[in-house]
Every structure is written in C-alpha cells, then in structure tokens.
Design a protein around this motif. Structure first.
Motif, mmCIF file in Angstrom:
data_model
loop_
_atom_site.group_PDB
_atom_site.id
_atom_site.type_symbol
_atom_site.label_atom_id
_atom_site.label_comp_id
_atom_site.label_asym_id
_atom_site.label_seq_id
_atom_site.Cartn_x
_atom_site.Cartn_y
_atom_site.Cartn_z
ATOM 1 N N ARG A 192 -14.260 -14.624 -1.811
ATOM 2 C CA ARG A 192 -15.071 -14.020 -2.874
ATOM 3 C C ARG A 192 -14.636 -12.591 -3.150
ATOM 4 N NH1 ARG A 192 -19.246 -16.919 -0.126
ATOM 5 N NH2 ARG A 192 -19.761 -15.042 1.072
ATOM 6 N N LYS A 225 -15.467 -30.014 -4.181
ATOM 7 C CA LYS A 225 -16.383 -29.048 -4.799
ATOM 8 C C LYS A 225 -15.744 -27.663 -4.879
ATOM 9 C CE LYS A 225 -20.634 -31.390 -3.370
ATOM 10 N NZ LYS A 225 -21.855 -31.318 -2.509
ATOM 11 N N SER A 228 -13.388 -27.633 -7.800
ATOM 12 C CA SER A 228 -14.073 -27.639 -9.091
ATOM 13 C C SER A 228 -14.713 -26.301 -9.422
ATOM 14 C CB SER A 228 -15.143 -28.735 -9.102
ATOM 15 O OG SER A 228 -16.137 -28.491 -8.128
ATOM 16 N N LYS A 229 -15.021 -25.494 -8.415
ATOM 17 C CA LYS A 229 -15.715 -24.223 -8.654
ATOM 18 C C LYS A 229 -14.806 -23.005 -8.548
ATOM 19 C CE LYS A 229 -20.254 -25.914 -7.223
ATOM 20 N NZ LYS A 229 -21.427 -25.692 -6.347
ATOM 21 N N THR A 230 -13.537 -23.204 -8.300
ATOM 22 C CA THR A 230 -12.590 -22.093 -8.225
ATOM 23 C C THR A 230 -11.410 -22.353 -9.150
ATOM 24 O OG1 THR A 230 -11.488 -23.134 -6.328
ATOM 25 C CG2 THR A 230 -13.177 -21.482 -5.850
ATOM 26 N N THR A 231 -10.742 -21.292 -9.512
ATOM 27 C CA THR A 231 -9.543 -21.372 -10.349
ATOM 28 C C THR A 231 -8.378 -20.802 -9.565
ATOM 29 O OG1 THR A 231 -10.863 -21.096 -12.362
ATOM 30 C CG2 THR A 231 -8.490 -20.722 -12.536
#
Length: 472
Positions: A192, A225, A228-231
């Motif tokens: 993060r 997951k 799908s939630k990170t690039t």
C-alpha cells in the motif's frame, strides 16, 4: 573503440568479488550524489552473479573497507557474518583484522560512514549469503526484519531500486524459515505504501511477493482477489513481469481457464531471463506450460524436451505426454504413480490428474477409428475402466462433445461408429473401378466433336452468328 569496450568487459569479468563490491559501492554513492538511479540499476544487474561468488570472507572484507576503523565491529551486519564462523577461524580472522587495522595506514580507511544505500546493499548481500546454509535461516529472518525496519525508518526515495531487491530476499528468508504466512501483513502494508508513493519497482516486487505467498499455501481465491483489486505497474522490469504472468498462468489453470493460462505462460517465457541466468524459473514455467497445453487438447512440441536445460527436468512430463498421446490409461496411471512426488513438489499434481479425461477421449477416438462396432465391455477392458456403466457414460459424453461420430445401441450393449459403418464398401472408395472407362468415353466424345467442327469449317456451314470469328 571496439577494443576499448572488450578490454573494459574483460576487466569487469576479472574483478574479484571484493573489488566488484567496492566498485558497486562507488556507483551507489555516485547515484545518490548525482541523483542518477541508472548507476544503482547497473549495480543490481550484477547482483545475481555476484551473490553466487560471495562468502563470509568477502563480506567481512567489504564491510571493513567501507566503514571507518573500529566502527564495523559494533555493526549488526558485521556480527551477522562473524557468527557464521567456527571458533578457531573466528579467532584467526579477528587477529588478522586487528593486525591489518594497526599496520594499514589511516588514509586507506574511509573517514566517515557510507551513505545509507550502501549499508542496505551490504545487508542484502549478507541475507543472500545466509540463505546458503540451513543453520543460518533463523539469522536471515532476524536480519531481514532489522533491514526492513531500518529501510522504512530512513524513507529515502534513492533507496527504491535496492528496496525492490530487498523485499525478494526478505520473502526468501521467511520462506526458508517456515514463516512465510507471518510475513504477509508486512508485505500488504509495504505494498500500500509503495502504491501511494508511485514506487513502481517496489510495488511490482511486492505484488509478486504476495502472489507467491498465497500460491505457496494454495490460496487461489485470495490471489485472484488481489489481482482484481490491484494494477500491476506497466513500467516494471521484464523479470517482474515474467513472474507476474507465471502466477497469473497458475491461477487461470486452476480456474479451468486454460486459454488465458496458456497466453500468460507464453508471455512469461518471452519475458523471462535466459535459461543460463535463471534455470529454475525457466524450468518451472515450462512444466506448467506443458501441462496446460495438454489440458487444451494439444500435444507439446517434442523440441521442448530436447533443450539442455529442460531435458532432465521435464523427463517425468515427457512420460505423461507419451501416455496422453497413445491414449493408454494404464500407462498414464503408472506414470502418475511413479512421479507423484515430483508432481506434488512442482504443484502440478492436481492439474495432471485432470488429464485422465483427455487420455480416455484419445483412447475412444482410436477405438472409433479402428472398429465400426465394439461392445461396451471391450471398451471397458481396453481402456481399463471400472465398469460398463462408466464406459457407457464416457462414450456418450464423447459423442455429445463431438469427439467421435457414432451412437450407443443400449439394447445390444455396443457402440456403433457412423464414420466406420461402411468403411470398406465400394461407395467409400476415392476412385471407383469404372472411373477410367468413363474418362475414356468422355475423351472419345470430345475427339468426335472436334472432328465434326473441323468438317463444318471446311464446308463453310458455319452460321452467320459465328462471323465474328474472323479467319478462324
């Protein structure tokens, strides 16, 4: 100009590990002073080859040469190296170090501590060295925790390229120490932070660290997951992209999306380092690639198994390919039992078990081409199935999926293949027996029409509509 470049390359190859570390320290210091990260990237490109030639004496010499006299004895990284030596060697090395301290002129020692990036670089080399011995796994975990705390407390952007490599070494330490699950919260927090700071190198490395941690414990849903939630950063290096595509390929293969898995594994092979640089990764990707190709219904190219790096590593997979190609279920089961330990270690066992249906389909296809009619009992015996009910179900599914053309006669208990029903009749022959006679008759009729046309031309009996032919 070419001679100068070759001499420079020869000099770099001839450098000892201690001299190469000293040169790298100079480049890192220059990168920090001039704000040029390209010098740091140049140092990190040689990390893989350098760490293989590093031992405790090289690391002690590197620490002594880059820290002022007397200071390095109090450093944790020096103590980490000293603890890996036995008693007699330790005393001898300390005595020799004391002698060099008294005899070496003061000008040869640096007057101040190096920049923090140099210390993190030396810590990175020490962590990789501790990975070479099972006795030092616990020490590598401890040193990794201290290095992460120090790196995060410094919070220097010039340290970002080295930090990406440090996170890989930290993950390896926790994995070897059996504490990889405990490091996951640390990776999530750092990921993060790297995303908020737009630190692409560290961000890409930490995404791969998390994916490896999830897949190590077969947590495919959590890994999906995360994806799908990170690039994934587009500016990441090719090795990081290769690892990312490999992890994607494993996830997609487990999710039965074989086409996407095949595409990702192809990208991983294209972006991966050469086989000499990273043979382990090269072998792991090809093992999964071969299995996915067979799950798609294709047979891998034989040249893959002849490559020097892959010939021994893919031996068990080559046996599986032969069993799938011949459609022999008994051979497939024997090969699976023989190499079960290797497949389990490669985490491809569950995927290879799925190939059983492909083997059965291949066997049924061969039977449909060989027989126009065959009983379900014979199919059960030839394919080593458990019962005639299983054979009836599998044949029915193969007919429905279009694998074979035929039908099941339930009353009589056999399979009738439509493509082979009249396979030996005269109507199925490509060239009938009277075809030559028909061709001769057609040629004779054509010659007679030519004679009649020539006769009409000589007698002048052509119609007026044919006047446009001129002097034909």
């Amino acid at each position: 100009m070419a001679n100068v470049e070759t001499t420079k390359k020869d000099e770099e190859k001839a450098l000892s590990p201690t001299a190469e570390i000293k040169l790298n320290v100079t480049l890192i210091d220059r990168a920090v002073v001039e704000l040029e990260p390209r010098f740091t990237h140049r140092v990190l490109r040689s990390l893989t080859a350098l760490r293989k030639r590093t031992d405790d004496k090289v690391l002690r010499s590197a620490i002594e040469e880059n820290y002022p006299a007397g200071v390095y004895y109090a450093l944790n990284l020096y103590r980490a190296v000293i603890k890996t030596i036995t008693g007699a060697d330790r005393a001898m090395d300390v005595d020799s170090a004391a002698e060099t301290t008294t005899t070496t002129p003061a000008q040869s020692k640096p007057s101040s501590d190096p920049v923090p990036e140099v210390e993190i670089y030396l810590r990175l080399l020490i962590i990789h060295y501790l990975h070479t011995s099972k006795e030092n796994y616990a020490k590598s975990v401890q040193l990794s925790k201290e290095t992460v705390d120090k790196m995060q407390s410094l919070n220097r952007r010039s340290m970002d390229p080295i930090a990406a490599k440090v996170w890989f070494a930290v993950e390896r330490s926790f994995e070897l120490g059996g504490e990889l699950a405990d490091a996951r919260p640390l990776f999530l927090a750092a990921q993060r932070t790297a995303a908020l700071r737009h630190d692409d190198d560290t961000h890409a490395s930490l995404i791969n660290r998390l994916l490896r941690s999830y897949l190590h414990y077969s947590l495919y849903d959590q890994a999906d997951k995360l994806i799908s939630k990170t690039t994934f950063p587009t500016s990441a290096s090719n090795p990081q992209f290769a690892r990312y595509h490999y992890f994607l390929g494993r996830i997609k293969a487990v999710q039965l999306n074989y086409s996407a898995a095949h595409t990702n594994l192809q990208q991983a092979i294209r972006r991966a380092p050469s086989a000499k640089t990273a043979p382990g990764f090269y072998q792991a990707v090809h093992k999964l690639f071969v299995v996915v190709e067979m799950l798609m219904g294709d047979i891998p190219d034989r040249s893959i198994f002849r490559r020097p790096v892959l010939e021994k590593a893919l031996g068990a997979y080559f046996d599986i390919v032969k069993a799938v190609r011949t459609g022999s279920l008994s051979e497939f089961q024997a090969t699976l039992t023989k190499h079960a330990a290797q497949f389990d270690a490669d985490k491809t066992y569950t995927l290879i078990v799925r190939l059983r249906q492909n083997v059965i389909k291949t066997g049924i296809r061969r039977l449909s081409l060989s027989y126009s009619r065959i009983s379900l009992r014979d199919i059960c015996l030839k394919l080593n199935l458990d019962s005639e009910e299983d054979a009836e179900y599998i044949v029915g599914k193969a007919i429905r999926d279009g694998v074979i053309e035929g039908r099941i006669i339930h009353e009589k208990g056999w399979m009738e293949c439509e493509g082979r029903k009249n396979g030996y009749g005269p109507e199925a022959m490509r060239y009938p027996l009277d075809a030559h006679r028909k061709e001769l008759a057609a040629a004779q009729g054509a010659r007679e029409r030519e004679r009649e046309l020539a006769k009409e031309i000589q007698e002048g009996d052509l119609d007026d509509d044919d006047g446009g032919l001129g002097d034909f």
